[in-house]
Enzyme design. Structure first.
Site, PDB file in Angstrom:
ATOM      1  CG  ASN A  44      38.221 -92.851  19.359  1.00  0.00           C
ATOM      2  OD1 ASN A  44      39.118 -92.147  19.809  1.00  0.00           O
ATOM      3  ND2 ASN A  44      37.077 -93.012  19.982  1.00  0.00           N
ATOM      4  CB  ILE A  45      38.053 -90.550  13.232  1.00  0.00           C
ATOM      5  CG1 ILE A  45      39.505 -90.150  13.503  1.00  0.00           C
ATOM      6  CG2 ILE A  45      37.324 -89.458  12.439  1.00  0.00           C
ATOM      7  CD1 ILE A  45      40.373 -89.974  12.278  1.00  0.00           C
ATOM      8  CD  GLU A  46      32.915 -91.525  18.757  1.00  0.00           C
ATOM      9  OE1 GLU A  46      32.119 -90.588  19.009  1.00  0.00           O
ATOM     10  OE2 GLU A  46      33.211 -92.428  19.581  1.00  0.00           O
ATOM     11  CB  CYS A  55      39.014 -98.554  16.181  1.00  0.00           C
ATOM     12  SG  CYS A  55      37.470 -99.346  16.621  1.00  0.00           S
ATOM     13  CD  GLU A  57      42.435-100.065  18.849  1.00  0.00           C
ATOM     14  OE1 GLU A  57      41.678 -99.213  18.336  1.00  0.00           O
ATOM     15  OE2 GLU A  57      42.181-100.628  19.922  1.00  0.00           O
ATOM     16  CB  CYS A  88      36.840-103.604  18.646  1.00  0.00           C
ATOM     17  SG  CYS A  88      37.184-103.195  16.924  1.00  0.00           S
ATOM     18  CB  CYS A  91      41.042-103.291  15.808  1.00  0.00           C
ATOM     19  SG  CYS A  91      40.268-101.712  15.410  1.00  0.00           S
TER      20      CYS A  91
HETATM   21  N1  THU Z   1      37.168 -97.659  19.899  1.00  0.00           N
HETATM   22  C1  THU Z   1      38.470 -97.645  19.480  1.00  0.00           C
HETATM   23  O1  THU Z   1      38.968 -96.621  18.969  1.00  0.00           O
HETATM   24  N2  THU Z   1      39.196 -98.766  19.614  1.00  0.00           N
HETATM   25  C2  THU Z   1      38.726 -99.948  20.123  1.00  0.00           C
HETATM   26  O2  THU Z   1      39.409-100.952  20.088  1.00  0.00           O
HETATM   27  C3  THU Z   1      37.392 -99.987  20.730  1.00  0.00           C
HETATM   28  C4  THU Z   1      36.525 -98.825  20.445  1.00  0.00           C
HETATM   29  C5  THU Z   1      36.380 -96.439  19.754  1.00  0.00           C
HETATM   30  C6  THU Z   1      35.303 -96.520  18.717  1.00  0.00           C
HETATM   31  C7  THU Z   1      34.334 -95.474  19.227  1.00  0.00           C
HETATM   32  O3  THU Z   1      34.746 -94.211  18.737  1.00  0.00           O
HETATM   33  C8  THU Z   1      34.514 -95.487  20.724  1.00  0.00           C
HETATM   34  O4  THU Z   1      35.744 -96.141  20.967  1.00  0.00           O
HETATM   35  C9  THU Z   1      33.416 -96.183  21.482  1.00  0.00           C
HETATM   36  O5  THU Z   1      33.158 -97.445  20.972  1.00  0.00           O
END
Ligand code: THU
Length: 131
Positions: A44-46, A55, A57, A88, A91
């Site tokens: 995941n890259i915020e 996300c 995925e 999520c 995804c």
């Molecule tokens: N996140 C994912 O990378 N994959 C998911 O299926 C659920 C959420 C990440 C997004 C965000 O960076 C962090 O988890 C919290 O929501």
């Protein structure tokens, strides 16, 4: 658990270490397997503009698609929670669009592993055949 499943989980756990998750501190890794044995990983890259976050995925899926891969069989998702984190809704839709009913391996804390499928996670999907 097959050797391939173990390899995929390890790839997702390794990718998870690269997560850019400074806002949520929730790190996720993903590893997508193709029918011919290639593995594409993502984390995941915020963003400081939170809604731009992507996300793990989708990073793995987009890396694979942009490299020309298109026949997927399994996805491993690595988190550090129990029960393990699951993809999520956004995804799930994109995975259905491009990977269809693949096996999903959810790997969490303390080596907890759950095996499921995309169809089980998204039982009544919308797809290109509906358009
Ligand atoms: N996140 C994912 O990378 N994959 C998911 O299926 C659920 C959420 C990440 C997004 C965000 O960076 C962090 O988890 C919290 O929501």
């Amino acid at each position: 658990m097959t050797d391939l499943q173990k390899r995929l989980i390890e790839a997702a756990q390794k990718a998870r270490m690269n997560a850019r998750a400074k806002y949520s501190n929730f790190k996720v890794g993903a590893a997508l397997l193709t029918a011919d044995g290639q593995i594409f990983t993502g984390c995941n890259i915020e963003s400081s503009s939170y809604g731009l976050t992507v996300c793990a995925e989708r990073v793995a899926l987009f890396k694979a698609l942009s490299e020309g891969a298109d026949d997927f069989t399994q996805l491993a998702v690595a988190t550090s929670i129990d029960p393990p984190g699951s993809p999520c809704g956004a995804c799930r839709q994109l995975l259905w669009d491009y990977a269809r009913d693949i096996e999903i391996i959810l790997a969490g804390d303390n080596s907890v592993v759950e095996l499921t499928s995309l169809k089980a996670l998204l039982p009544r999907p919308f797809g290109d055949e509906d358009i």
